[in-house]
Design an enzyme around this catalytic site. Structure first.
Site, PDB file in Angstrom:
ATOM      1  N   GLU A  21       0.950  -1.289   0.244  1.00 19.81           N
ATOM      2  CA  GLU A  21      -0.026  -0.100   0.071  1.00 19.81           C
ATOM      3  C   GLU A  21       0.970   1.342  -0.019  1.00 19.81           C
ATOM      4  OE1 GLU A  21      -1.648   2.922   0.269  1.00 19.81           O
ATOM      5  OE2 GLU A  21      -1.837   2.639   2.356  1.00 19.81           O
ATOM      6  N   GLU A  41       3.593  12.830  -5.140  1.00 15.52           N
ATOM      7  CA  GLU A  41       3.162  12.673  -3.846  1.00 15.52           C
ATOM      8  C   GLU A  41       3.733  13.861  -3.027  1.00 15.52           C
ATOM      9  OE1 GLU A  41       3.365   9.052  -1.634  1.00 15.52           O
ATOM     10  OE2 GLU A  41       1.238   9.366  -1.012  1.00 15.52           O
TER      11      GLU A  41
HETATM   12  P1  NAI Z   1       9.550   4.713   4.014  1.00 13.79           P
HETATM   13  O1  NAI Z   1       8.913   3.923   2.996  1.00 13.79           O
HETATM   14  O2  NAI Z   1      11.006   4.467   4.187  1.00 13.79           O
HETATM   15  O3  NAI Z   1       8.966   3.899   5.471  1.00 13.79           O
HETATM   16  C1  NAI Z   1       7.989   3.148   5.810  1.00 13.79           C
HETATM   17  C2  NAI Z   1       8.424   1.675   6.452  1.00 13.79           C
HETATM   18  O4  NAI Z   1       9.451   1.133   5.815  1.00 13.79           O
HETATM   19  C3  NAI Z   1       8.934   2.243   8.056  1.00 13.79           C
HETATM   20  O5  NAI Z   1       8.614   1.085   8.769  1.00 13.79           O
HETATM   21  C4  NAI Z   1      10.726   2.172   7.527  1.00 13.79           C
HETATM   22  O6  NAI Z   1      11.323   1.770   8.570  1.00 13.79           O
HETATM   23  C5  NAI Z   1      10.526   0.787   6.778  1.00 13.79           C
HETATM   24  N1  NAI Z   1      11.748   0.701   5.492  1.00 13.79           N
HETATM   25  C6  NAI Z   1      12.592   1.678   5.187  1.00 13.79           C
HETATM   26  N2  NAI Z   1      13.536   1.271   4.355  1.00 13.79           N
HETATM   27  C7  NAI Z   1      13.345   0.035   4.348  1.00 13.79           C
HETATM   28  C8  NAI Z   1      13.944  -0.942   3.710  1.00 13.79           C
HETATM   29  N3  NAI Z   1      14.789  -0.925   2.885  1.00 13.79           N
HETATM   30  N4  NAI Z   1      13.609  -2.360   3.935  1.00 13.79           N
HETATM   31  C9  NAI Z   1      12.347  -2.702   4.527  1.00 13.79           C
HETATM   32  N5  NAI Z   1      11.744  -1.679   5.217  1.00 13.79           N
HETATM   33  C10 NAI Z   1      12.075  -0.211   5.229  1.00 13.79           C
HETATM   34  O7  NAI Z   1       8.944   6.122   4.213  1.00 13.79           O
HETATM   35  P2  NAI Z   1       9.564   7.476   4.670  1.00 13.79           P
HETATM   36  O8  NAI Z   1      10.898   7.454   4.162  1.00 13.79           O
HETATM   37  O9  NAI Z   1       9.466   7.320   5.968  1.00 13.79           O
HETATM   38  O10 NAI Z   1       8.493   8.551   3.876  1.00 13.79           O
HETATM   39  C11 NAI Z   1       9.026   9.137   2.630  1.00 13.79           C
HETATM   40  C12 NAI Z   1       7.813   9.085   1.920  1.00 13.79           C
HETATM   41  O11 NAI Z   1       7.105   7.890   1.463  1.00 13.79           O
HETATM   42  C13 NAI Z   1       6.759  10.000   2.143  1.00 13.79           C
HETATM   43  O12 NAI Z   1       6.972  11.419   1.720  1.00 13.79           O
HETATM   44  C14 NAI Z   1       5.444   9.671   1.342  1.00 13.79           C
HETATM   45  O13 NAI Z   1       5.265  10.125   0.117  1.00 13.79           O
HETATM   46  C15 NAI Z   1       5.701   8.023   1.285  1.00 13.79           C
HETATM   47  N6  NAI Z   1       4.896   7.386   2.566  1.00 13.79           N
HETATM   48  C16 NAI Z   1       3.901   6.960   2.093  1.00 13.79           C
HETATM   49  C17 NAI Z   1       3.051   6.297   3.256  1.00 13.79           C
HETATM   50  C18 NAI Z   1       1.888   5.755   2.973  1.00 13.79           C
HETATM   51  O14 NAI Z   1       0.898   5.637   3.851  1.00 13.79           O
HETATM   52  N7  NAI Z   1       1.362   5.328   1.813  1.00 13.79           N
HETATM   53  C19 NAI Z   1       3.493   6.369   4.426  1.00 13.79           C
HETATM   54  C20 NAI Z   1       4.839   6.831   4.820  1.00 13.79           C
HETATM   55  C21 NAI Z   1       5.481   7.425   3.793  1.00 13.79           C
END
Ligand code: NAI
Ligand code: MG
Length: 482
Positions: free
Chosen positions: A252, A384
């Site tokens: 998602e 986004e």
């Molecule tokens: P992210 O995708 O890095 O973080 C989401 C989760 O993934 C966190 O638990 C993080 O620790 C984990 N994660 C990060 N790198 C990983 C890896 N290599 N392998 C496995 N798990 C990993 O998102 P971030 O950097 O916090 O936010 C950046 C952008 O992502 C936001 O600006 C937004 O555009 C998007 N985002 C979208 C979300 C949604 O609800 N669809 C939620 C959060 C972020």
């Protein structure tokens, strides 16, 4: 208001313990920039231990528990969550920086997921299939086994609700990896679940960095399903890691969701939805309605109403319950501010809210911002932003509205405002999205409603009964008895 801050430990096999390497990470309050707690910095070895504990739970009390009993456990957790609503809401408001009333709504949503899935526990079953003479054929719906849940920081409790509780009720044993920016309510939830009688090992929680703990979980050989909510880039990496083990994933990944307003819409009804869908959680919402498409006949009138509303909006500290809080981090503020600056340079900003005078200087605030007369292919209309920044795009015809709405890489949700019943049905069919809302937006979060995306918004469905099919697998049994 005091609230219990969880100790910086991980939960494995029903026991709280320090991370393997004994390291911790600071927990920031985005409203002030202050460090107010620490979490354990888990390692790949901790993930190994958590997965082993989950596997053992499947072979033990948890795996032997009848479906209706699993439902009862979830129901008890749901009651306990509601009893601790003040504690949980304050913890989340502090950790995520979301207004207290939104944090309370998130607790209620978590409880609703627990109630919904508790009731569904004994209502999901296989089928018998008419087949050749001499056979009896039936299907068994079974858990995948060990499920990994990598969740983001924007709505931790809601995402635990739609992901972890659905996996548990189907009899999976879960390993939860919260986002390092907001782990505290995941830990509080695990404590509540344990106290409410969830057997040891059914839910394990490993906090820590995504690149360490998340990556170890996504690529773990003994994990049978991975559910991820977050950025598209990380989601793709997770799918690749899981592919090495031929493991299914639910992704998602956010969106650029349109709210489409036709000339015949009830503008007064639409207005609060159009505004709220852009600023809720400071725009850090996967299903944010971040593009407002307005038909030319009402464009100027509706834009004037939007401008007026935006000018009254205030961002401020979470516990002071303003219209919106700060962004999650300095990094997120820098990313969002770059988009705001782009719009400013090109003269596209038509309205800005304000940052409250009581907002601490080190909090991560940005003013809610409205851009108008944006062309559909502009970066502001394609990417986004994940902040309280919304673009308004004019259109003339229904076909043009569909082309603009479908003209991004994403496809999570869409809202349509029109009194024309035929147009409602046509639009619902033509829009690329996992959910379409007619004359509303978000359906009040409905836990009963299947949710997920197409395109770069991801695949698989959570929420509703549909999640239970995703968190289970089907076995066909063909008996030949002559
Ligand atoms: P992210 O995708 O890095 O973080 C989401 C989760 O993934 C966190 O638990 C993080 O620790 C984990 N994660 C990060 N790198 C990983 C890896 N290599 N392998 C496995 N798990 C990993 O998102 P971030 O950097 O916090 O936010 C950046 C952008 O992502 C936001 O600006 C937004 O555009 C998007 N985002 C979208 C979300 C949604 O609800 N669809 C939620 C959060 C972020
Ligand atoms: Mg935090």
């Amino acid at each position: 208001m005091t609230f219990r801050i969880p100790a910086p430990q991980i939960l494995i096999d029903g026991q709280w313990r320090d991370a393997d390497a004994g390291q911790t990470l600071p927990v920031e309050d985005p409203s002030s920039g202050e460090t107010f707690a620490h979490i354990a910095a888990g390692t790949a070895r901790d993930v190994d231990a958590a997965v082993a504990a989950a596997r053992a739970a499947l072979a033990g009390e948890w795996g032997a528990m009848p479906a209706f009993e699993r439902g009862r456990v979830l129901a008890r957790i749901g009651h306990a969550v509601l009893e601790q609503i003040d504690d949980l809401a304050h913890l989340e408001a502090r950790d995520v920086g979301k207004p207290l009333k939104q944090a309370r709504a998130d607790v209620v949503a978590l409880a609703r997921y627990l109630e919904f899935y508790a009731g569904a526990a004994d209502k999901i079953h296989g089928e018998t299939i008419p087949f050749q003479a001499g056979y009896t054929v039936y299907t068994l719906r079974e858990p995948h086994g060990v499920t990994g849940h990598i969740i983001p920081w924007n709505y931790p409790m809601q995402i635990i609700g739609r992901s972890v509780t659905a996996a548990l009720v189907m009899g999976n044993a879960a390993v939860l990896k919260p986002a390092e920016q907001a782990s505290l309510t995941s830990m509080a939830f695990a404590r509540i679940a344990t106290e409410a009688g969830l057997p040891a090992g059914a839910l394990n929680v490993v906090t820590g960095l995504g690149a360490v703990v998340g990556a170890a979980l996504a690529g773990h050989r003994d994990v049978n399903h991975v559910s991820f909510t977050g950025s598209t880039g990380v989601g793709v990496e997770i799918q690749k890691a899981a592919a090495d083990n031929a493991v299914p994933v639910t992704l998602e990944l956010g969106g650029k969701s349109p709210q489409i307003v036709f000339d015949d819409a009830d503008l007064d009804k639409a207005l609060p939805f159009l505004v709220n869908a852009g600023i809720q959680n400071a725009g850090q919402t996967c299903s944010a309605g971040s593009r407002i498409l307005i038909q030319r006949g009402v464009h100027d009138r509706l834009l004037a109403k939007l401008v007026e509303r935006y000018q009254t909006l205030t961002a401020g500290p979470a516990l002071a319950d303003h219209d919106l809080g700060p962004l999650i981090s300095a990094k997120q503020k820098a990313m969002v501010s770059a988009y705001l600056e782009l719009g400013r340079q090109e003269g596209l900003i038509v309205a800005e809210g304000r940052v409250s005078p009581d907002a601490p200087a080190d909090g991560h605030y940005v003013p809610p911002t409205l851009f108008a007369n944006v062309t559909p292919d502009h970066r502001l209309a394609q990417e986004e932003i994940f902040g309280p920044a919304v673009v308004v795009i004019p259109f003339d015809t229904e076909d043009e509205a569909v082309a603009i709405a479908n003209g991004t890489a994403f496809g999570l949700v869409a809202g349509v405002w029109t009194a024309d019943g035929g147009r409602q049905m046509r639009m619902a069919k033509r829009l690329h999205a996992g959910q379409v809302f007619l004359n509303n937006y978000g359906a009040a979060g409905g836990v009963e409603l299947p949710f997920g995306g197409v395109g770069k918004s991801g695949h698989g469905r959570e929420k509703g009964f549909e999640a239970l099919y995703g968190f289970s697998t089907l076995k066909t049994v063909a008996a030949h008895h002559g």
